[in-house]
Scaffold this active site. Structure first.
Site, mmCIF file in Angstrom:
data_model
loop_
_atom_site.group_PDB
_atom_site.id
_atom_site.type_symbol
_atom_site.label_atom_id
_atom_site.label_comp_id
_atom_site.label_asym_id
_atom_site.label_seq_id
_atom_site.Cartn_x
_atom_site.Cartn_y
_atom_site.Cartn_z
ATOM 1 N N ASP A 178 -3.657 -12.796 -35.606
ATOM 2 C CA ASP A 178 -2.678 -13.544 -34.811
ATOM 3 C C ASP A 178 -1.286 -13.012 -35.133
ATOM 4 O OD1 ASP A 178 -1.346 -15.695 -33.292
ATOM 5 O OD2 ASP A 178 -3.319 -16.610 -33.327
ATOM 6 N N HIS A 249 -0.466 -12.869 -29.059
ATOM 7 C CA HIS A 249 -0.774 -13.256 -30.445
ATOM 8 C C HIS A 249 -1.030 -12.012 -31.299
ATOM 9 C CE1 HIS A 249 -0.759 -17.625 -30.068
ATOM 10 N NE2 HIS A 249 -1.412 -17.508 -28.925
ATOM 11 N N GLU A 313 -2.464 -17.566 -24.097
ATOM 12 C CA GLU A 313 -1.025 -17.684 -24.318
ATOM 13 C C GLU A 313 -0.330 -16.311 -24.390
ATOM 14 O OE1 GLU A 313 -0.917 -21.896 -26.718
ATOM 15 O OE2 GLU A 313 -1.383 -20.134 -27.905
HETATM 16 C C1 ACM Z 1 -5.503 -21.889 -28.189
HETATM 17 O O1 ACM Z 1 -5.488 -23.032 -28.683
HETATM 18 N N1 ACM Z 1 -4.375 -21.204 -28.083
HETATM 19 C C2 ACM Z 1 -6.723 -21.290 -27.718
#
Ligand code: ACM
Length: 532
Positions: A178, A249, A313
């Site tokens: 991440d 991420h 995201e």
């Molecule tokens: C997530 O909670 N961003 C998959």
């Protein structure tokens, strides 16, 4: 030391079995008790339960406890049947999974002390007579664990594996990368762990009042560590689904290799804040190749038929600002740079599918409007609609909506919860979740592989914080994923939990949240949360 003069009730098992028929009397396990069978569950029982009860559980041809794989008798995959009389215990299972779950059921019925690592008393060890028939409702009974935001020592991951198996969960989804950390060593790409696995400091808490830990954090798993986790999980009938999150991420990867980012001359740090970094991968062919190489290594370590590509995201501002990305999106025939998200994922998914695996990704993967490679699986997290959309479009789905089964979210309203973030997901809320409610469209019920609980760790900075967030809600979730709706009832679950199961967790050493609320040392006064 507790005595075990009378056996536990046969119906004290979590998750609740399909059929329970209590009998009379009990079977006594002692130094003469013998074990036999054609299943690895026999070895598991001898090693794990034998260690706790301090009995040799020798092998014998005419054994007292017999494990038999008998798909002709037990038709449901992962199903088993347990017959306990005063003289013998017979286990019939459809497959190795079912045999393992029968062994787990037996350990639960032996009582809390059978959950310890070494014997604390002589016995007697009694099992209640009767019959159990059991089979899972769903084939995907998952729990996700975020190892990127906070690294967890390997032994804690192994312990988490044991706890999942004890609740008949069968998928451990490991979030390995991440913005805030890269946790998997990749041969030939040393900076991913030399640089990407460490950060200078971390945000403490959430919201505008959040502070700083002012303490470095980091860690990563070697190939051997991960092979050990995979192998230990396999012994517990758990598939480890690894996640490498792309194309967002990714700040830890970009900090390691700036050429992966959209500002290659800028040296980013591994991010020390929580949230969604604006820095995403660039869309050069070399970046796709870099990640194909990373995924090839992932495939060599993880035999899982399903591999997670993340895909959640992904801010598109950098792509929109970058003349190279705008040009690339035009060259690729995309209507706008934002479509690079779907394009990037498709490239990685095609690579995985060409290698004989299936990709799973978070539900943003549906947003581009383009079709996904056939066989892709959608993890429905933003709500349940992702699953409905996926099913309608012909993709399998795993239901994991944050409003219901995100276990990092607070467990009660009020200010006592440590770092209270997200929605209120009480024990009862989690229990009440149904991945396929009766009124669902039939398209959904055919496509739902199962459900998955999520344990994100921005605010869970130690194994005891993970225990607190996960338990006992994961016990409730296990019943969501395993037990048939016909036998589910919250007040009955709560009774089993409080009468027998919390004692099992205590004996195992789980620092769960008491039902009444956090113990004084489980609170985090002064660390702000961000309730939703
Ligand atoms: C997530 O909670 N961003 C998959």
């Amino acid at each position: 030391m507790s005595s075990n003069a009378s056996p536990l009730p046969l119906d004290s098992v979590i998750p609740r079995p399909t059929v329970v028929r209590p009998g009379r009397g009990s079977f006594v396990l002692d130094g003469d008790t013998t074990l036999a069978g054609d299943s690895a569950a026999c070895d598991w029982f001898r090693r794990h339960v034998g260690a706790a009860v301090g009995l040799p559980l020798r092998e014998s041809e005419h054994a007292d406890i017999t494990f038999l794989i008998a798909p002709e008798e037990i038709d449901a995959p992962e199903g088993y049947r347990l017959d306990i009389t005063e003289h013998e215990i017979r286990i019939r299972a459809h497959d190795e999974d079912g045999a393992h779950y029968a062994a787990q059921t037996l350990r639960q019925l032996l009582g809390a002390d059978a959950w310890r690592a070494a014997p604390t008393r002589r016995g007697p060890w009694r099992l209640p007579c009767g019959e159990i028939e059991d089979r899972p409702r769903f084939s995907w009974r998952g729990c996700h664990l975020d190892l990127a935001r906070h690294f967890m020592p390997k032994r804690e991951v192994l312990r988490f594996v044991e706890l999942l198996a004890a609740h008949k969960l069968n998928v451990l989804h490991l979030h390995l990368t991440d913005d805030q950390g890269w946790r998997i060593e990749v041969p030939g790409l040393p900076r991913l762990t030399e640089v990407g696995a460490w950060r200078k400091d971390s945000q403490l808490g959430a919201g505008p009042e959040a502070g700083r830990t002012e303490r470095p954090h980091g860690g990563y798993y070697t190939g051997a560590d991960l092979a050990e986790i995979v192998s230990y999980a396999a012994e517990h009938r758990i598939t480890v689904v690894p996640e490498i999150d792309v194309p967002g991420h990714c700040q830890a990867a970009i900090a390691s290799y700036p050429e992966l980012g959209n500002e290659p001359h800028r040296q980013l740090d591994v991010w020390t804040g929580w949230g969604i970094s604006e820095h995403v991968l660039n869309v050069e062919e070399s970046t796709v190749e870099f990640f194909c190489r990373v995924f090839d290594h992932v495939l060599s370590v993880f035999p899982s038929p399903v591999i997670c590509v993340g895909g959640d995201e992904v801010p598109t501002d950098e792509w929109e600002r970058s003349p190279r990305c705008v040009r690339r999106s035009r060259q690729l025939g995309l209507s706008e740079p934002a479509k690079l998200h779907g394009w990037f994922l498709r490239r990685i998914i095609e690579h995985l599918h060409a290698s004989g695996r299936r990709a799973i990704g978070w539900d943003e993967m549906l947003d581009s409007g383009e079709s996904l490679p056939a066989g892709s699986i959608v993890a429905s997290w933003r709500d349940e609609q992702g699953g409905v959309r996926a099913a309608r479009a012909g993709y399998d789905t795993v239901m994991c909506p944050e409003q219901r089964v995100y276990l990092d979210h607070r467990q009660a309203a009020g200010s006592e919860e440590p770092v209270p973030v997200g929605f209120v997901n009480t024990l009862e809320d989690v229990y009440a979740y149904d991945p396929v409610p009766a009124e669902s469209p039939s398209a959904l019920s055919r496509r739902v592989l199962g459900a998955q609980a999520q344990v994100w760790t921005e605010h869970l900075d130690s194994p005891s914080r993970v225990d607190y967030a996960a338990f006992p809600r994961l016990c409730a979730f296990a019943e969501v994923a395993w037990s048939s709706t016909a036998v589910r009832d919250f007040s009955d679950f709560r009774t089993r939990l409080t009468t027998e199961h919390l004692a099992r967790l205590t004996a195992f050493g789980v620092q769960f949240r008491p039902l009444q609320g956090p113990l004084p040392w489980q609170r985090r006064p002064g660390v702000p949360g961000k309730p939703r």
